[in-house]
Design a protein around this motif. Structure first.
Motif, short mmCIF file in Angstrom:
data_model
loop_
_atom_site.label_atom_id
_atom_site.label_comp_id
_atom_site.label_asym_id
_atom_site.label_seq_id
_atom_site.Cartn_x
_atom_site.Cartn_y
_atom_site.Cartn_z
N ALA A 1 -1.36 10.37 7.63
CA ALA A 1 -2.42 9.37 7.45
C ALA A 1 -3.73 9.88 8.05
O ALA A 1 -4.79 9.80 7.41
CB ALA A 1 -2.00 8.06 8.09
N ILE A 2 -3.67 10.44 9.25
CA ILE A 2 -4.87 10.95 9.93
C ILE A 2 -5.51 12.06 9.08
O ILE A 2 -6.72 12.09 8.85
CB ILE A 2 -4.49 11.51 11.33
N THR A 3 -4.66 12.96 8.58
CA THR A 3 -5.16 14.09 7.78
C THR A 3 -5.78 13.63 6.46
O THR A 3 -6.83 14.13 6.05
CB THR A 3 -4.01 15.09 7.51
N LEU A 4 -5.13 12.66 5.82
CA LEU A 4 -5.64 12.14 4.54
C LEU A 4 -7.05 11.60 4.69
O LEU A 4 -7.93 11.86 3.87
CB LEU A 4 -4.76 10.99 4.07
N VAL A 5 -7.25 10.83 5.76
CA VAL A 5 -8.56 10.21 5.99
C VAL A 5 -9.61 11.29 6.23
O VAL A 5 -10.71 11.25 5.68
CB VAL A 5 -8.49 9.21 7.16
N GLU A 6 -9.25 12.30 7.05
CA GLU A 6 -10.21 13.36 7.34
C GLU A 6 -10.50 14.22 6.10
O GLU A 6 -11.62 14.66 5.88
CB GLU A 6 -9.67 14.24 8.46
N LEU A 7 -9.49 14.39 5.27
CA LEU A 7 -9.67 15.14 4.02
C LEU A 7 -10.65 14.40 3.10
O LEU A 7 -11.33 15.01 2.29
CB LEU A 7 -8.30 15.29 3.33
N GLY A 8 -10.73 13.09 3.26
CA GLY A 8 -11.67 12.31 2.45
C GLY A 8 -11.00 11.61 1.29
O GLY A 8 -11.65 11.15 0.36
N LEU A 9 -9.66 11.55 1.35
CA LEU A 9 -8.91 10.96 0.25
C LEU A 9 -8.66 9.49 0.53
O LEU A 9 -8.02 9.14 1.51
CB LEU A 9 -7.57 11.69 0.16
N SER A 10 -9.21 8.63 -0.32
CA SER A 10 -8.88 7.21 -0.15
C SER A 10 -7.90 6.89 -1.26
O SER A 10 -8.21 7.03 -2.42
CB SER A 10 -10.13 6.36 -0.28
N LEU A 11 -6.71 6.50 -0.92
CA LEU A 11 -5.69 6.27 -1.94
C LEU A 11 -6.00 4.96 -2.68
O LEU A 11 -5.34 3.95 -2.47
CB LEU A 11 -4.31 6.22 -1.29
N ASN A 12 -7.00 5.03 -3.54
CA ASN A 12 -7.46 3.84 -4.25
C ASN A 12 -6.38 3.19 -5.08
O ASN A 12 -5.67 3.84 -5.82
CB ASN A 12 -8.64 4.19 -5.16
N GLY A 13 -6.27 1.88 -4.94
CA GLY A 13 -5.34 1.14 -5.78
C GLY A 13 -3.89 1.27 -5.37
O GLY A 13 -3.00 0.80 -6.06
N ILE A 14 -3.64 1.93 -4.24
CA ILE A 14 -2.25 2.10 -3.82
C ILE A 14 -1.91 1.11 -2.72
O ILE A 14 -2.61 1.00 -1.73
CB ILE A 14 -2.00 3.53 -3.30
N ARG A 15 -0.81 0.39 -2.92
CA ARG A 15 -0.34 -0.49 -1.86
C ARG A 15 0.63 0.30 -1.01
O ARG A 15 1.39 1.12 -1.51
CB ARG A 15 0.37 -1.71 -2.46
N THR A 16 0.60 0.05 0.29
CA THR A 16 1.49 0.79 1.18
C THR A 16 2.28 -0.19 2.04
O THR A 16 1.88 -1.32 2.25
CB THR A 16 0.70 1.73 2.12
N ALA A 17 3.42 0.27 2.52
CA ALA A 17 4.24 -0.49 3.46
C ALA A 17 4.87 0.51 4.40
O ALA A 17 4.95 1.70 4.09
CB ALA A 17 5.30 -1.29 2.71
N LEU A 18 5.30 0.03 5.56
CA LEU A 18 5.82 0.96 6.57
C LEU A 18 7.17 1.57 6.17
O LEU A 18 7.42 2.74 6.45
CB LEU A 18 5.96 0.26 7.92
N ASN A 19 8.02 0.79 5.53
CA ASN A 19 9.32 1.34 5.14
C ASN A 19 9.81 0.71 3.83
O ASN A 19 9.16 -0.19 3.28
CB ASN A 19 10.36 1.14 6.25
N VAL A 20 10.95 1.19 3.33
CA VAL A 20 11.46 0.75 2.03
C VAL A 20 11.71 -0.76 2.02
O VAL A 20 11.36 -1.45 1.05
CB VAL A 20 12.77 1.51 1.67
N GLU A 21 12.27 -1.28 3.11
CA GLU A 21 12.60 -2.69 3.18
C GLU A 21 11.33 -3.55 3.01
O GLU A 21 11.29 -4.48 2.20
CB GLU A 21 13.26 -2.98 4.53
N ARG A 22 10.28 -3.20 3.77
CA ARG A 22 9.02 -3.95 3.66
C ARG A 22 8.41 -3.79 2.27
O ARG A 22 7.80 -4.71 1.75
CB ARG A 22 8.02 -3.44 4.70
#
Lengths: 139, 136
Positions: B87-108
């Motif tokens: 996550a830290i690297t993605l933000v620094e790379l400049g990638l915003s995962l537009n339109g993607i929903r995220t959750a901490l694990n499969v259950e959530r």
């Protein structure tokens, strides 16, 4: 600017295919673990290497990545040289701009990779090729 | 070339990426998923990236593309299990995962999909209710 002393023999990975980009990532990861970069720094370096290896393949028409461990007396680090004999980059400033791409990607490869490493050095000449050197130091 | 398996669990397709994907493998996964969504009529896609130690711009773009494709095919995508360093690297790379929903694990992730399907049902029911009132 490139500083530091080489430690040991560098490993070279040819970049001729998709699978070679995966191999570059694995080689960089192993080397980063060996010089004890933190997990976040390993991740940043491997990500930068992945972007640059893909650029070498797509824009440079293939080339190589030379991975070595370096030291500046105080810290250890990983240095990677990506070299190709492709068409070169006509407008370097433009190529280093976020969002600029000629290859249909996101245009984050070069500019993003630069942000993820400590030292970033680029040499390019139209018709001759491109050579990018990156270094990540341990903290 | 390696292929990433797609599992069907009820109304959800689950993809757990366990290999360091080549770009070709990533593109293949995109196509396989689109076909499976249509073939199964599933309304949810969960992509588990717990095992990925990096997400570069190519894989990031693939995740966004999968989310867009599944949306068009009436399925919702949730990306789960992103490592903190990634996550830290993605933000620094400049990638915003537009339109993607995220959750901490499969259950959530499964809860998120179930909840948003329920919302859609409610909205659909509300719309019908309004129409009935209008005609009456």
């Amino acid at each position: 600017m490139t500083t530091g002393v080489d430690l040991g023999v560098p490993s070279t990975q040819a970049i001729r295919s998709d699978e070679d980009v995966v191999r570059v990532r694995q080689l960089v990861r192993t080397t980063a673990v060996a010089v004890r970069l933190s997990l976040v720094d390993q991740t940043k370096l491997v990500t930068a290497a992945s972007e640059l290896a893909r650029n070498t393949l797509i824009y440079g028409g293939g080339g190589s990545a030379e991975v070595s461990t370096v030291s500046d007396g105080r810290r250890r680090g990983v240095r990677i040289v990506f070299a190709d004999e492709g068409p070169g980059i006509p407008d370097l400033d433009l190529a280093l701009t976020d969002g600029y791409t000629t290859g249909g990607g996101l245009g984050l490869g070069l500019s993003g990779a630069r942000r993820l490493v400590d030292d970033f050095d680029i040499w390019t000449a139209v018709g001759e090729g491109t050579r990018i050197t990156i270094t990540k130091w341990s903290r | 070339m390696e292929r990433v398996p797609i599992l069907k669990i009820g109304d959800i397709l689950l993809v757990s990426i366990q290999v360091d994907m080549s770009d070709q493998t990533a593109i293949q996964l995109q196509e396989d998923l689109a076909e499976r969504i249509v073939a199964t009529g599933c309304h949810g896609v969960i992509i588990d990236i717990t095992a990925l130690d990096i997400v570069d711009s190519f894989v990031g773009r693939m995740l966004s593309t999968i989310a867009s494709i599944s949306k068009v095919l009436d399925a919702e995508t949730v990306v789960v299990g992103m490592r903190p360093a990634v996550a830290i690297t993605l933000v620094e790379l400049g990638l915003s995962l537009n339109g993607i929903r995220t959750a901490l694990n499969v259950e959530r992730g499964m809860e998120l999909i179930a909840a948003s399907r329920a919302d859609e049902w409610d909205e659909a029911a509300d719309d019908e209710g309004t129409e009935t009132t209008a005609t009456a």
